[in-house]
Design an enzyme around this catalytic site. Structure first.
Site, short mmCIF file in Angstrom:
data_model
loop_
_atom_site.label_atom_id
_atom_site.label_comp_id
_atom_site.label_asym_id
_atom_site.label_seq_id
_atom_site.Cartn_x
_atom_site.Cartn_y
_atom_site.Cartn_z
N GLY A 17 0.83 -1.20 0.00
CA GLY A 17 0.00 0.00 0.00
C GLY A 17 0.86 1.24 0.00
O GLY A 17 1.93 1.27 0.63
N SER A 18 0.41 2.29 -0.70
CA SER A 18 1.26 3.47 -0.88
C SER A 18 0.47 4.77 -0.86
O SER A 18 0.85 5.74 -1.52
CB SER A 18 2.02 3.36 -2.21
OG SER A 18 1.09 3.22 -3.28
N GLY A 22 0.29 4.88 4.04
CA GLY A 22 1.23 3.87 3.60
C GLY A 22 2.59 4.45 3.27
O GLY A 22 3.63 3.88 3.63
N PHE A 49 -0.20 0.79 -6.36
CA PHE A 49 -1.22 0.57 -7.39
C PHE A 49 -0.95 1.57 -8.50
O PHE A 49 -1.13 2.77 -8.32
CB PHE A 49 -2.63 0.75 -6.81
CG PHE A 49 -3.73 0.46 -7.79
CD1 PHE A 49 -4.11 -0.84 -8.06
CD2 PHE A 49 -4.37 1.49 -8.45
CE1 PHE A 49 -5.12 -1.12 -8.97
CE2 PHE A 49 -5.39 1.24 -9.37
CZ PHE A 49 -5.76 -0.08 -9.62
N ALA A 176 -1.38 11.20 9.60
CA ALA A 176 -0.26 10.91 8.71
C ALA A 176 0.55 12.15 8.35
O ALA A 176 1.78 12.12 8.35
CB ALA A 176 -0.77 10.22 7.45
N LYS A 278 -13.79 4.27 18.68
CA LYS A 278 -13.57 5.70 18.98
C LYS A 278 -14.28 6.59 17.98
O LYS A 278 -14.62 7.74 18.29
CB LYS A 278 -12.08 6.00 19.04
CG LYS A 278 -11.29 5.61 17.79
CD LYS A 278 -11.04 6.74 16.84
CE LYS A 278 -10.20 6.33 15.64
NZ LYS A 278 -9.87 7.44 14.73
N ARG A 344 -12.50 13.87 11.58
CA ARG A 344 -13.54 14.08 10.58
C ARG A 344 -14.93 13.72 11.11
O ARG A 344 -15.90 14.42 10.83
CB ARG A 344 -13.22 13.28 9.32
CG ARG A 344 -14.08 13.64 8.14
CD ARG A 344 -13.51 13.13 6.84
NE ARG A 344 -13.50 11.68 6.76
CZ ARG A 344 -13.29 11.01 5.63
NH1 ARG A 344 -13.04 11.67 4.51
NH2 ARG A 344 -13.29 9.69 5.62
N ASN A 345 -15.03 12.64 11.87
CA ASN A 345 -16.33 12.27 12.44
C ASN A 345 -16.84 13.35 13.38
O ASN A 345 -18.01 13.73 13.34
CB ASN A 345 -16.21 10.94 13.19
CG ASN A 345 -15.96 9.77 12.26
OD1 ASN A 345 -16.86 9.26 11.62
ND2 ASN A 345 -14.70 9.33 12.19
N GLN A 373 -16.40 6.84 8.68
CA GLN A 373 -16.24 5.54 9.30
C GLN A 373 -17.16 5.41 10.52
O GLN A 373 -17.67 4.33 10.81
CB GLN A 373 -14.79 5.32 9.71
CG GLN A 373 -13.84 5.13 8.54
CD GLN A 373 -12.42 4.89 8.98
OE1 GLN A 373 -11.96 5.47 9.96
NE2 GLN A 373 -11.72 4.05 8.25
#
Length: 427
Positions: A17-18, A22, A49, A176, A278, A344-345, A373
């Site tokens: 993954g990138s 990632g 990918f 990140a 969470k 964000r939530n 999420q």
């Protein structure tokens, strides 16, 4: 960190993954493989990918002779050492090798680090099953768990069962972009070494995270156990003695940086659950903040939510889940604080209340087709609990679901969660 013993072989590492996270993890890992050449091969494979990208004119990598012509992302990463699409502006170590071939990227790697959207896990596993080292071990950096009416499953075990290897989990208060910029943060890695590996160099285990731990002997039958403590159906191949032990010390040296502090624990289920539940609590925090109730109300939501997170883990994963994973680690309380402060939530729930619209409407307006999420997890967890007649035992998680469905209002939260005061204290 130097490992003694003069092992014949070194561990080769591949990042599967990138994306934004990632590439950040690849940066950390590549810095550490370069610093620990007695344990790890220096070059780190990163599966990308493949896609075409155009380098912006304001980028330092812009080439007038190429102009706006599309270039392969792997070529750009390997030439300029920057993921211009998913982690722009961050220089990656030159020992990261971007590889468009998944099968080639994982070849001969004894450590696989998975960092991709969970919906791609099964397809990726199908592509590399039987094409990896049988004794490889993994770390899943994929946050959350899968919840259905049938039960709760861990993404680390999806990967492990799919590839017949053992896989731990990494999670924490980890934004990140901040980590890529080398702003200090912490993370938690849960890795419970399989008995056949642990017998070589036993990793201390304890009931809570920390440095004071007690060594326990591995089970005599050397049978690997899953996150619930049951004998696993997956038959593992021991890591050969020619390699350095894959234990807590090894993974700590692979991930720990001066700006990215790592705590090693054995509670894979607890670390994984923290990253999922969470998000529901963050919605509740956003609701009360949007209502203008202030920090006291938000703190109350976080406290009650933390209690329900611990209870959920204990109820459905038993004694393999440790209270301290939630109350002391980055994967627990720290990630909860971050998510309830500006995640964000939290932001979408707050805006929904402030504007007098639904969270679903905020998603459509602000997220460009993406879904939160927290909302999907709230629905899945409520369905799971309702199927077992347990929704009343988790009043905050249940209240969030009711508010999302329009069956309750934010003003109802204090009365809906008031019975938490009569519950038993944390174990």
């Amino acid at each position: 960190m130097a490992f003694l013993g003069g092992y014949e072989k070194k561990h080769k590492v591949t990042i599967v993954g990138s994306g934004n996270w990632g590439s950040t993890i690849a940066k950390i890992v590549a810095e550490n493989t370069r610093a620990n050449k007695d344990v790890f091969e220096e070059d780190v494979q990163m599966w990308v990918f493949e896609e075409d990208v155009t380098i912006a004119k304001d980028s330092k990598h812009y080439d007038e002779s190429i102009g706006d012509a599309p270039q392969k992302l792997t070529h750009v990463i390997n030439k300029y050492h920057e993921n211009v699409k998913y982690l722009p502006g961050i220089t990656l170590p030159s020992n990261i090798i971007a590889n468009p071939s998944l099968v080639d990227a994982v070849q001969d790697s004894s450590i696989l680090i998975f960092n991709l959207p969970h919906q791609f896990i099964r397809n990726v596993c199908n592509q590399i099953r039987g094409k990896i080292l049988p004794f490889a071990r993994g770390i899943s950096c994929i946050k959350g768990v899968n919840v259905s009416d049938d039960g709760v499953s861990l993404f680390s075990e999806w990967i492990g069962d799919g590839l017949s290897i053992y896989v731990g989990a990494l999670s924490g208060a980890n934004i990140a972009s901040e980590i890529a910029a080398e702003k200090w943060s912490e993370t938690t890695i849960a890795y419970d070494p399989p008995p056949m590996d642990n017998s070589r160099a036993p990793t201390p285990r304890s009931q809570s995270p920390g440095l004071t731990m007690t060594v326990t002997e591995p089970p005599a039958d050397m049978q690997h156990r899953d996150a619930r403590g049951r004998k696993s159906k997956t038959k593992l191949t021991p890591v050969p003695a020619e390699y350095p032990p894959l234990d807590h010390a090894c993974f700590h040296s692979l991930f720990h940086r001066p700006y990215f502090h790592v705590e090693m624990v054995s509670d894979v289920a607890g670390v994984s659950l923290g990253g999922a539940l969470k998000n529901i609590v963050a919605l509740a925090a956003g609701f009360v903040d949007g209502r203008g109730w202030g920090d006291n109300a938000k703190a109350a939501v976080m406290r009650i939510g933390l209690m329900e997170m611990v209870k959920f883990g204990k109820e459905f994963f038993g004694e393999t889940v440790h209270t301290a994973t939630f109350t002391e680690s980055s994967a627990g309380v720290a990630d909860l604080i971050t998510s309830c402060s500006g995640g964000r939530n939290f932001r979408c729930a707050r805006k929904a209340v402030e504007k007098g619209i639904t969270v679903d409407e905020v998603e459509k307006q602000d997220l460009n087709g993406q879904k939160l999420q927290g909302t999907s997890t709230a629905f899945e967890v409520n369905s799971f609990l309702t199927a077992r007649g347990l929704e009343k035992d988790y009043p905050l998680l249940t209240a969030v679901n009711a508010i999302l469905l329009g069956k309750a209002s934010v003003d109802d939260i204090p009365s809906l969660v008031s019975d938490t005061e009569r519950k038993q204290p944390l174990p």
